[in-house]
Design a protein around this motif. Structure first.
Motif, PDB file in Angstrom:
ATOM      1  N   ARG A 102      32.097 -18.135 -96.647  1.00  0.00           N
ATOM      2  CA  ARG A 102      32.736 -16.972 -96.007  1.00  0.00           C
ATOM      3  C   ARG A 102      31.970 -16.520 -94.766  1.00  0.00           C
ATOM      4  NH1 ARG A 102      32.570 -12.975-100.861  1.00  0.00           N
ATOM      5  NH2 ARG A 102      30.466 -13.814-100.667  1.00  0.00           N
ATOM      6  N   ALA A 108      31.477 -21.095 -89.869  1.00  0.00           N
ATOM      7  CA  ALA A 108      32.636 -21.483 -89.056  1.00  0.00           C
ATOM      8  C   ALA A 108      32.397 -22.841 -88.426  1.00  0.00           C
ATOM      9  CB  ALA A 108      32.895 -20.448 -87.965  1.00  0.00           C
ATOM     10  N   ASP A 119      35.560 -10.006 -92.449  1.00  0.00           N
ATOM     11  CA  ASP A 119      35.777 -11.433 -92.660  1.00  0.00           C
ATOM     12  C   ASP A 119      34.931 -12.166 -91.616  1.00  0.00           C
ATOM     13  OD1 ASP A 119      36.686 -14.029 -92.771  1.00  0.00           O
ATOM     14  OD2 ASP A 119      38.801 -13.483 -92.943  1.00  0.00           O
ATOM     15  N   HIS A 136      36.091 -15.513 -90.077  1.00  0.00           N
ATOM     16  CA  HIS A 136      37.162 -15.275 -89.099  1.00  0.00           C
ATOM     17  C   HIS A 136      36.586 -14.756 -87.788  1.00  0.00           C
ATOM     18  CE1 HIS A 136      39.973 -12.511 -87.080  1.00  0.00           C
ATOM     19  NE2 HIS A 136      40.901 -13.364 -87.426  1.00  0.00           N
ATOM     20  N   ASP A 137      35.628 -13.846 -87.880  1.00  0.00           N
ATOM     21  CA  ASP A 137      35.075 -13.241 -86.673  1.00  0.00           C
ATOM     22  C   ASP A 137      34.203 -14.233 -85.897  1.00  0.00           C
ATOM     23  OD1 ASP A 137      36.426 -10.897 -87.284  1.00  0.00           O
ATOM     24  OD2 ASP A 137      34.744 -10.056 -88.417  1.00  0.00           O
ATOM     25  N   VAL A 169      34.859 -17.439 -85.781  1.00  0.00           N
ATOM     26  CA  VAL A 169      35.858 -18.270 -85.098  1.00  0.00           C
ATOM     27  C   VAL A 169      36.341 -17.567 -83.829  1.00  0.00           C
ATOM     28  CG1 VAL A 169      38.217 -19.204 -85.258  1.00  0.00           C
ATOM     29  CG2 VAL A 169      36.604 -19.507 -87.165  1.00  0.00           C
TER      30      VAL A 169
END
Lengths: 306, 306
Positions: A97, A100, A256, A259-260, A262
């Protein structure tokens, strides 16, 4: 395997030592490390920890073994991630989590420079609220987080005032999107909607002056190690003003992170965010990096290559 | 008509004088005033304004002429409202967005005590975030806003610690819902999630100590008139902590005041909110009210009856 550990030597605060191999949890990928970054918070921690302690949040490398639960990138994938304070090592287990995939065009040093600085700047600006058309004053703008914040605030349509401790810290800030670059205490001569501060002490007190009613102050550090002092009219002259303290390790539970990361990498690929790698050294000789950060002569991020 | 105006006399800071009749805007109802409240902020303002100035926010009375635009209550309706600083008068024009019909069971004094204190407490608690199951420390709990905040926080399911300046200010606070009542500086011996402060200065510094990570501090006054001082670990020891300054006159633009007055009145009707009228005097002799508020001997709200 080897890892950097703290020492009690006055000459060299870190040395390579043999440590146990990481034992990944089912949610963690095992990563072979290629580069790590050193952050100011870690510099402070080095001085406070007993000998033999490990550190390291910012890691770029290659997945050696994917997470057992099937999450995250496959073995062989180039990645960047946020480790749990054991990243300055040949191998590290990182929660998927907080990992990336690295675009091909982003090199190890640029990648390692990104997580702590980029996420701290991102989450601090998110806490401040909307940015389009607002004036943002960023103190400590010459450092790693500061330079990331200048770029992200500018990308979000803010009018950016970058404050630095001395003229030699101003290098490159205008090119990164700062509309005004000045040393601490320079009257911005315009109202400030958002103040991002990591200095604390007198710099924060000075930077608070132009903050307007309804403004947001976000502190993400206190390098002065001083108490917070604001003038008697701090609130009455600024109805609706707010102050927030953002600490990355506390924030990541609410975000997240994969996600951040990325998102930040995408900005790097689009050349809208430069990780500002200012100094790269071999991890076999970390002293120049520690010295440079300590005396604030690194205009950006300091990276150790393995 | 008559209104209370400031004087330059050392004996009597307010006197009744002839003033011009209000000229309502199309959005304003003309109200015949029956009772007004005096708030701490107004007490401060009285000392700062030139002679002949008018004041007054809290008004209870009867609509003499409805708003020309057709909004708001009809003539003859008993109402409570938030005036624009000219409410200490026989008649006042009040925007219908800041006016609410008064239930039959709420008397003039109770109604006049409600707007500034109730809305300040309500908006301050709203800014603090969720309350159910959280611990709220309220300073200045013996005053009008403090007593409203104790009741609203308790009604919202919070564990309430009420701090007062001296033991004789504690009167009735436990009955209003305070779980703990203590004088300033008493160690609450439990973590505080939300701090509501109107004292500023040393009281705020002391009250900040038990505030935890992620906590919210909401200041709605600074009666000490002192600078804000928080310890050097204010943020680092409390990641995610925030401070807000709430000033009612700034807040009302962002809120549906008429709706919120109806809500507060409903709580009064249900006996879940007591406006805590502690002192009622005739507006022909306002000195006892001003003196009582000035030396903090009024355990609640002070009202002037017309």
């Amino acid at each position: 395997m080897k890892a950097l550990v703290t020492t009690d030597s006055p000459d060299c605060a870190l040395r390579l030592d043999a440590v146990a191999e990481p034992e990944p949890l089912p949610t963690q990928a095992l990563v072979t490390v290629s580069a790590v970054a050193v952050n100011r918070g870690e510099l402070t921690a080095i001085g406070e920890l007993p000998p033999g302690a490990r550190l390291g949040r910012d890691v770029a490398g290659t997945v050696l073994r994917a997470a057992a639960d099937g999450s995250g990138p496959a073995a062989g994938t180039r990645v960047v991630g946020l480790a749990d304070g054991d990243g300055w090592a040949e191998r590290v287990a990182i929660d998927t989590r907080r990992l990336a995939r690295l675009p091909d065009t982003v090199d190890w040093a640029a990648a390692a420079a990104l997580p702590v600085a980029g996420l701290t700047a991102l989450y601090s600006l998110q806490r401040a609220g909307r940015l389009l058309g607002r004036t943002v004053l960023i103190t400590g703008a010459g450092g790693g987080v500061g330079r990331a914040a200048v770029q992200l605030a500018s990308a979000a349509g803010a009018h950016v005032i970058a404050w630095v401790g001395s003229a030699d810290r101003e290098h490159g800030l205008a090119e990164l999107g700062a509309d005004v670059v000045a040393v601490y205490g320079t009257d911005p001569e315009e109202p400030v909607d958002i103040l991002l501060d990591s200095c604390g002490g007198d710099v924060l007190t000075q930077a608070f002056r132009p903050v307007v009613a309804g403004g947001s102050v976000v502190a993400f550090g206190n390098t002065a190690g001083a108490e917070l002092r604001l003038p008697r009219d701090w609130g009455r002259a600024r109805p609706g003003v707010s102050l927030h303290y953002v600490f990355l390790i506390d924030e990541i539970a609410r975000h997240d992170v994969a996600h951040d990361l990325v998102f930040l990498l995408q900005l790097v690929v689009e050349e809208r965010l430069d990780p500002q790698v200012a100094l790269v050294a071999s991890w076999t000789d970390p002293e120049p990096v520690l010295r440079g950060l300590g005396r604030r002569s690194v205009n950006g991020k300091a990276v150790l290559a393995l």
